[in-house]
Design an enzyme around this catalytic site. Structure first.
Site, PDB file in Angstrom:
ATOM      1  N   GLU A 161     -10.850   5.134  -5.598  1.00 15.12           N
ATOM      2  CA  GLU A 161     -11.223   3.720  -5.672  1.00 15.12           C
ATOM      3  C   GLU A 161     -11.545   3.367  -7.127  1.00 15.12           C
ATOM      4  O   GLU A 161     -11.919   4.237  -7.919  1.00 15.12           O
ATOM      5  CB  GLU A 161     -12.443   3.455  -4.791  1.00 15.12           C
ATOM      6  CG  GLU A 161     -12.222   3.740  -3.319  1.00 15.12           C
ATOM      7  CD  GLU A 161     -11.184   2.839  -2.684  1.00 15.12           C
ATOM      8  OE1 GLU A 161     -11.150   1.640  -2.994  1.00 15.12           O
ATOM      9  OE2 GLU A 161     -10.410   3.339  -1.855  1.00 15.12           O
ATOM     10  N   ARG A 179      -1.185  -5.310   4.662  1.00 17.42           N
ATOM     11  CA  ARG A 179      -0.381  -4.812   3.537  1.00 17.42           C
ATOM     12  C   ARG A 179       0.817  -4.031   4.082  1.00 17.42           C
ATOM     13  O   ARG A 179       0.733  -3.418   5.138  1.00 17.42           O
ATOM     14  CB  ARG A 179      -1.207  -3.888   2.629  1.00 17.42           C
ATOM     15  CG  ARG A 179      -2.414  -4.566   2.031  1.00 17.42           C
ATOM     16  CD  ARG A 179      -3.267  -3.600   1.257  1.00 17.42           C
ATOM     17  NE  ARG A 179      -3.807  -2.557   2.150  1.00 17.42           N
ATOM     18  CZ  ARG A 179      -4.719  -1.674   1.801  1.00 17.42           C
ATOM     19  NH1 ARG A 179      -5.207  -1.664   0.577  1.00 17.42           N
ATOM     20  NH2 ARG A 179      -5.169  -0.771   2.661  1.00 17.42           N
ATOM     21  N   ARG A 188       0.887  -1.168   0.000  1.00 24.68           N
ATOM     22  CA  ARG A 188       0.000   0.000   0.000  1.00 24.68           C
ATOM     23  C   ARG A 188       0.920   1.212   0.000  1.00 24.68           C
ATOM     24  O   ARG A 188       1.799   1.320   0.850  1.00 24.68           O
ATOM     25  CB  ARG A 188      -0.887  -0.028   1.254  1.00 24.68           C
ATOM     26  CG  ARG A 188      -1.701   1.224   1.510  1.00 24.68           C
ATOM     27  CD  ARG A 188      -2.813   1.359   0.462  1.00 24.68           C
ATOM     28  NE  ARG A 188      -3.813   2.332   0.823  1.00 24.68           N
ATOM     29  CZ  ARG A 188      -3.682   3.644   0.687  1.00 24.68           C
ATOM     30  NH1 ARG A 188      -2.569   4.164   0.224  1.00 24.68           N
ATOM     31  NH2 ARG A 188      -4.667   4.449   1.022  1.00 24.68           N
TER      32      ARG A 188
END
Length: 185
Positions: A82, A116, A74
């Protein structure tokens, strides 16, 4: 009377030497203590290893090959639209076209709640996290990168030049988009 002045000078010189030694000791301590901390901060920004990009999920998330296993990253300091959001696909495409099938260098910062690795990625010494904001494909994620004002400067300039997502009228930050999406469920 001459003896008194001599004693005062000796006493004064002795006190001065003590203060100088104390000050020198304090300076040495501070340099050692903060120099070590400064080195840790500087080392944090140095890439640790090279990885092959396997997949780009969206404009701020990707998967790399970590010695035969997959590792999800990330991107630190940014929040990209998104995929289902306006300009989400363009953000993903931009990142994908920049790093697809390339070897990137990665600096790991921490882990997020989804496991992540929060990371800064580099391609040929270029900070890709900063590039995403600079070119208008992501927001500065102030909540998680409060002290990294360079992202704020890049965002401001991208807004002024109407680059990327800033070419759209009233783009919705991803954190608001996610919040609105949750409240509609």
């Amino acid at each position: 009377m001459a003896k008194r002045k001599t004693r005062r000078r000796r006493k004064s010189n002795t006190m001065n030497k003590k203060y100088i030694l104390l000050l020198a000791g304090l300076i040495i301590f501070l340099v050692n203590f903060f120099g070590e901390k400064f080195g840790e901060i500087q080392n944090k920004s140095l890439p640790e290893k090279t990885y092959k990009v396997l997949y780009v999920s969206d404009g701020d998330t990707l998967t790399v090959d970590d010695g035969g296993s997959k590792r999800k990253l990330r991107l630190y300091g940014i929040d990209a639209p998104e995929k289902t959001q306006t300009y989400g696909l363009e953000s993903k495409e931009f990142l994908l076209n920049k790093i697809r099938d390339k070897n990137i260098e990665v600096t790991f910062i921490s882990k997020d709640r989804y496991g992540r690795d929060i990371s800064v990625i580099y391609l040929e010494n270029e900070n890709i996290n900063e590039l995403m904001v600079r070119e208008g494909y992501a927001w500065w994620y102030k909540e998680y990168a409060k002290d990294d004002f360079i992202y704020g400067e890049y965002e401001k300039k991208a807004r002024e030049k109407k680059k990327g997502l800033w070419s759209k009228s009233n783009p919705v930050p991803p954190w608001e988009y996610r919040k609105n999406k949750k409240s509609k469920k």
